[in-house]
Design an enzyme around this catalytic site. Structure first.
Site, short mmCIF file in Angstrom:
data_model
loop_
_atom_site.label_atom_id
_atom_site.label_comp_id
_atom_site.label_asym_id
_atom_site.label_seq_id
_atom_site.Cartn_x
_atom_site.Cartn_y
_atom_site.Cartn_z
N GLY A 40 -17.73 -41.09 22.35
CA GLY A 40 -17.08 -40.68 23.67
C GLY A 40 -18.31 -40.33 24.48
O GLY A 40 -19.47 -40.69 24.10
N GLY A 43 -20.78 -35.86 30.72
CA GLY A 43 -21.65 -35.88 32.08
C GLY A 43 -23.21 -36.18 31.91
O GLY A 43 -23.84 -36.67 32.50
N GLY A 45 -24.07 -37.91 28.78
CA GLY A 45 -24.42 -39.09 27.94
C GLY A 45 -23.31 -39.50 27.03
O GLY A 45 -22.05 -39.26 27.41
N ASP A 161 -19.50 -23.17 28.21
CA ASP A 161 -18.75 -23.98 28.20
C ASP A 161 -17.57 -23.89 27.11
O ASP A 161 -17.27 -24.84 26.34
CB ASP A 161 -19.15 -25.33 28.04
CG ASP A 161 -18.14 -26.43 28.89
OD1 ASP A 161 -17.29 -26.07 29.35
OD2 ASP A 161 -18.57 -27.59 28.56
#
Length: 562
Positions: A40, A43, A45, A161
């Protein structure tokens, strides 16, 4: 297949290809890392599953730095964050539930980061597969993740995050915290100001969008993660959120589900808008989750395990009941990790065990239960109705040998038609841990407010506490996530197994290890007469099966098929 890393190509080449057959791009990195599958992109890479050809094709992960805003003014900051992620992983990868950094280098003018590969699925994928999480599952997630967050914060790093996509459950059931791409190192003070606002909308706390983060910012995001897994509700494409009232600026998740007062209180405290009103550390959350005294007298109801079979109560007669808790099947790592403080060599090596569902006594066998069964017809051996040194019908029975416990199981099996027995050592540790990997099911440490042990001998530089010098009634301390009480301390508990010096060549199933080559059997859990070290989930000891002591008792189990 071999995956091309050219951002404009991504062609899947035949296995073993060194150069892409479409664009000619060199595929293998650093002459050893071969990408095989595109996973996948985000943001910063793209991510690829890969193998290390110099280590017998050991699986690994390639993160390729390829920011979406390449060429813009934000590129230097994005590059800095990618480099910081490598540094964070190098520092934090010592924790067994954080992927380790294997390599960081530049090739063909691009940066690459090589990570340990964790085979499993993230919690968002798990939600899509199994549906909404229940309270017991959330408590297990909190109990396992909070010690990881405490480790991160102790190393002066804030993740920034936390969300379901960044929590990965590996094949053995353990949770991993991943993606430190926007993590931030703090200064010596608690708060740190950051130059770039980062985080995921719908998870990040208010202060994070003002450029400030605290350790409690991660706790806020973890609470949001929990309520989304409980409700199944996420932000809509237009940014609206069914769980948040933008007019009154408050969370409304409680209208979608009903939780115990205990978990509601914990999540509400973690979700406070003002950081000072939240818990200040992950360790505080863990303590509040397990200790009602810390929750301003909020009553803790026993957690209900998530199982296809249900707990039941056995009527032993004359009003004496035996409560049996349904324990779900699963897999876990048995034993202690090499970095667990004050561990013993007998707890090694760690090995994966598969457990079938079973029932276990909610408490150790009490004196009232023992006396009732001791007066029932004899099967093989005589039983003393009142053997215990410390009198009390709700205290655990003690001064009973392994052979006495076998006779108890035989008598209750005969009267009920169910096959009662002692737990295997593997079943005992699995039930004790209840999904945790820390030294105790409470977390990294315990206090005498949580467990009955000799408080003069705390664990790993912990504070000293009470030494009660006797047993206590069962059930007065908080249970684990399965609803089992006193798995740490009070009395050692007999297991079915014969003593083995270590886990070398140990079986991978949960059956008891029987060799009868000696006279010793396994004891688990520690007691009122031991220091905290002996009360750890992995701690084990042996005792002659004919011996009796006022610090040794037992609890019973029943296979789910009976």
């Amino acid at each position: 297949m071999s995956q091309c890393l050219n951002p404009d190509c991504l062609y899947e080449n035949p296995q073993g290809t060194s150069f892409c057959q479409r664009c000619g791009n060199k595929i293998i990195l650093d002459d050893r890392y071969l990408p095989i599958k595109f996973i996948g992109e985000g943001g910063f890479g793209r991510t690829f599953q890969a193998v290390d050809v110099k280590r017998l094709n050991t699986p690994c992960v390639i993160k390729q730095f390829l920011p979406q805003q390449a060429g813009s003014a934000s590129l230097p900051k994005a590059t800095e964050l990618f480099q910081q992620e490598a540094q964070r992983l190098q520092e934090l990868g010592k924790h067994p539930q954080i992927p380790d950094l294997l390599a960081f280098f530049s090739q063909d003018s691009r940066l690459y980061l090589i990570q340990e590969f964790i085979d499993g699925q993230n919690l968002l994928e798990e939600l899509k597969t199994q549906g909404k999480f229940n309270e017991s599952q959330i408590k297990i997630i909190l109990t396992e993740l909070l010690p990881i967050l405490q480790f991160i914060h102790d190393n002066k790093v804030i993740h920034r995050d936390i969300k379901p996509e960044n929590i990965l459950r590996c094949k053995n059931g353990n949770l991993f915290l991943i993606d430190f791409g926007v993590s931030k190192e703090t200064s010596s003070s608690i708060v740190t100001k950051i130059g770039t606002i980062t985080g995921t909308p719908g998870y990040a706390p208010p202060e994070q969008f003002r450029g400030m983060v605290y350790p409690s910012s991660d706790l806020y995001s973890l609470a949001v993660t929990c309520v989304r897994l409980l409700t199944g509700h996420f932000q809509n494409a237009d940014g609206s959120d069914p769980l948040f009232d933008t007019i009154n600026m408050e969370w409304t998740w409680q209208k979608y589900l009903s939780l115990s007062q205990e978990l509601t209180y914990v999540l509400e405290t973690m979700l406070q808008d003002i950081p000072k009103k939240r818990y200040h550390s992950a360790q505080e959350v863990l303590a509040a989750l397990n200790n009602p005294k810390i929750q301003k007298s909020v009553v803790i109801p026993p957690p209900q395990p998530s199982n296809s079979h249900k707990s039941f109560t056995e009527d032993l007669g004359n009003g004496v009941l035996l409560e049996m808790i349904a324990i779900p099947g699963g897999t876990f790592l048995m034993g202690s990790s090499k970095n667990e403080p004050k561990r013993y060599d007998s707890e090694s090596p760690q090995h994966r065990i598969t457990i079938q569902p079973f029932y276990m006594g909610k408490f150790t066998v009490t004196q009232a239960q023992w006396e009732r069964v001791a007066k029932s017809p004899q099967v093989k051996d005589k039983l003393q109705p009142n053997p215990s040194s410390f009198s009390g019908k709700n205290r655990p029975v003690e001064c009973v040998s392994w052979l006495d416990a076998q006779e108890f199981c035989a008598r209750i099996s005969k009267s009920t038609g169910k096959k009662y027995r002692l737990p295997s050592e593997a079943e005992w540790e699995y039930a004790c841990r209840a999904g945790t990997t820390t030294p105790f099911y409470f977390g990294d440490n315990i206090t005498t407010d949580l467990v009955n042990y000799d408080g003069n001998y705390p664990y790993n530089s912990g504070a000293k506490g009470k030494y009660r010098q006797q047993t206590t009634d069962v059930g007065i301390f908080p249970p684990n996530a399965f609803g089992l009480y006193d798995m740490h301390g009070n009395v050692w508990e007999w297991c079915e197994d014969d003593w083995q010096e270590n886990y070398i060549n140990a079986p991978t199933e949960a059956s008891a290890s029987i060799n009868r080559s000696g006279s010793g059997n396994i004891l688990r859990g520690g007691s009122w007469n031991n220091g905290a070290r002996h009360c750890r989930s992995a701690s084990r000891d042996s005792y002659a099966r004919v011996n009796r002591s006022n610090y040794v008792g037992f609890r019973v189990v029943v296979s789910s098929s009976t």
